[in-house]
Design an enzyme around this catalytic site. Structure first.
Site, PDB file in Angstrom:
ATOM      1  CG  HIS A  99       0.209   3.236 -59.443  1.00  0.00           C
ATOM      2  ND1 HIS A  99       0.461   3.784 -60.543  1.00  0.00           N
ATOM      3  CD2 HIS A  99       0.461   3.923 -58.638  1.00  0.00           C
ATOM      4  CE1 HIS A  99       0.860   5.134 -60.286  1.00  0.00           C
ATOM      5  NE2 HIS A  99       1.023   5.386 -59.101  1.00  0.00           N
ATOM      6  CG  HIS A 101      -1.501   5.221 -54.482  1.00  0.00           C
ATOM      7  ND1 HIS A 101      -0.103   5.192 -54.070  1.00  0.00           N
ATOM      8  CD2 HIS A 101      -1.459   5.724 -55.942  1.00  0.00           C
ATOM      9  CE1 HIS A 101       0.638   5.800 -54.962  1.00  0.00           C
ATOM     10  NE2 HIS A 101      -0.397   6.265 -56.002  1.00  0.00           N
TER      11      HIS A 101
END
Length: 136
Positions: A99, A101
């Site tokens: 992922h 950010h």
């Protein structure tokens, strides 16, 4: 993966606040944000980290991260944006689904992602050679 929280969010099994979604990527608000407008960009296909992700999935995710960063800057008129991606527990990864950010930043904010710069190594050429050799 059945035990991956991000896979469950992508599948709709766990609610989230979606900012963007297409066939390959989903972007959601972080429920424990570093700053207002902190978004997490998720490739829909599970990969534990950058070492495991398919190059095409990574390209799609980083393009969405750019789109989100541009929108965050416009929405909040922030002074900067961090785009952060951790790999491994030692690097701060706590959910093992790749992922990215996207974190809005303001001059003087309390978000802490800084390190103390070290001294320039005297053997930069050796370091470069070690890394280049590992790329083969």
């Amino acid at each position: 993966m059945s035990d991956c929280i991000f896979c469950k969010i992508i599948a709709g099994e766990i609610p989230s606040t979606t900012i963007y979604e297409d066939d390959d990527v989903k972007a959601i608000l972080d429920v424990n944000p570093a700053a207002r407008g902190h978004v997490i960009v998720l490739p829909k296909k599970h990969a534990e980290n950058i070492f495991a992700v398919d190059d095409e999935d990574l390209k799609k995710a980083i393009c969405v991260a750019k789109k989100i960063a541009t929108a965050v800057k416009k929405a909040y008129n922030c002074d900067g944006v961090n785009i952060l991606q951790n790999n491994g527990e030692a690097a701060g990864q706590s959910v093992f689904h790749l992922h990215i950010h996207v974190i809005p930043r303001f001059t003087g904010d309390t978000v802490n992602m800084k390190w103390v710069p070290g001294e320039m190594p005297s053997d930069m050429d050796v370091i470069a050679s070690e890394i280049k050799a590992a790329m083969d």
